[in-house]
Design a protein around this motif. Structure first.
Motif, mmCIF file in Angstrom:
data_model
loop_
_atom_site.group_PDB
_atom_site.id
_atom_site.type_symbol
_atom_site.label_atom_id
_atom_site.label_comp_id
_atom_site.label_asym_id
_atom_site.label_seq_id
_atom_site.Cartn_x
_atom_site.Cartn_y
_atom_site.Cartn_z
ATOM 1 N N SER A 115 0.837 -1.207 0.000
ATOM 2 C CA SER A 115 0.000 0.000 0.000
ATOM 3 C C SER A 115 0.868 1.251 0.000
ATOM 4 O O SER A 115 0.527 2.243 -0.641
ATOM 5 C CB SER A 115 -0.965 -0.007 1.187
ATOM 6 N N MET A 122 -1.836 3.268 -2.043
ATOM 7 C CA MET A 122 -3.220 2.802 -1.940
ATOM 8 C C MET A 122 -3.512 2.511 -0.468
ATOM 9 O O MET A 122 -2.591 2.278 0.308
ATOM 10 C CB MET A 122 -3.436 1.478 -2.695
ATOM 11 N N THR A 136 -7.799 -1.444 -0.056
ATOM 12 C CA THR A 136 -7.831 -1.402 -1.515
ATOM 13 C C THR A 136 -6.830 -2.403 -2.085
ATOM 14 O O THR A 136 -7.113 -3.085 -3.077
ATOM 15 C CB THR A 136 -7.513 0.021 -2.031
ATOM 16 N N THR A 173 -8.381 -5.904 -1.653
ATOM 17 C CA THR A 173 -9.465 -6.107 -2.617
ATOM 18 C C THR A 173 -8.905 -6.284 -4.024
ATOM 19 O O THR A 173 -9.312 -7.195 -4.756
ATOM 20 C CB THR A 173 -10.445 -4.916 -2.581
ATOM 21 N N SER A 174 -7.986 -5.418 -4.404
ATOM 22 C CA SER A 174 -7.402 -5.492 -5.748
ATOM 23 C C SER A 174 -6.604 -6.775 -5.936
ATOM 24 O O SER A 174 -6.630 -7.378 -7.014
ATOM 25 C CB SER A 174 -6.512 -4.276 -6.007
#
Length: 165
Positions: free
Chosen positions: A135, A140, A144, A147-148
């Motif tokens: 991240s 990010m 996120t 999830t990605s």
């Protein structure tokens, strides 16, 4: 950026960015070009950079520049080793990993993924980075990234199954 220590520190960070790019299987020449462009942008915008984490900023700029070049050239070379592929596909049967044809299939499938998905898979499973490290590099939120990464694995598995019907 006036003193020698700052320049040495920048050089150290740029060497780390270079090694990261090489781990992403970017050619030596391309990685050098990307690092040079990243250094130029850093020196150009040094006064306006607000993050205390310069390495993250440099990596993000380098990756964005690489993605821009990829879109322009629409090519990417992935040269994964068998043990790296096993890490990516640890839920699939081992016999899939035995042939070199499968390795090229996997490289091909990775090249078909969105650059962000490919990058996430490589950061997580090749570089063994934690979610918070990813991240930070990709700028990010951790959720996120999770999830990605879930979507990237799902898309990879779908493309892999389709290619091996």
């Amino acid at each position: 950026m006036n003193n020698l220590d700052d320049l040495k520190s920048l050089n150290t960070e740029l060497n780390i960015v270079y090694r990261y790019l090489r781990k992403l299987k970017i050619s030596h020449e391309d990685a050098e070009d990307i690092v040079q462009e990243t250094a130029y942008k850093f020196l150009q915008y040094y006064d306006s950079i607000r993050t205390p984490k310069i390495r993250s900023w440099l990596i993000r700029v380098a990756i964005n520049y690489h993605h821009d070049q990829y879109r322009k050239n629409n090519r990417v070379m992935l040269d994964l080793k068998e043990d790296q592929v096993k890490t990516l596909l640890k839920d699939l049967p081992e016999e899939i990993l035995l042939s070199n044809e499968r390795l090229s299939d996997i490289e091909y499938i990775l090249s078909k993924l969105k650059p962000t998905y490919r990058e996430l898979l490589l950061l997580k499973y090749i570089w063994d980075l934690k979610y918070d490290e990813i991240s930070e590099i990709l700028d990010m939120k951790v959720n996120t990234v999770k999830t990605s990464l879930f979507r990237a694995r799902k898309q990879f598995a779908k493309l892999y199954r389709e290619a091996n019907r």
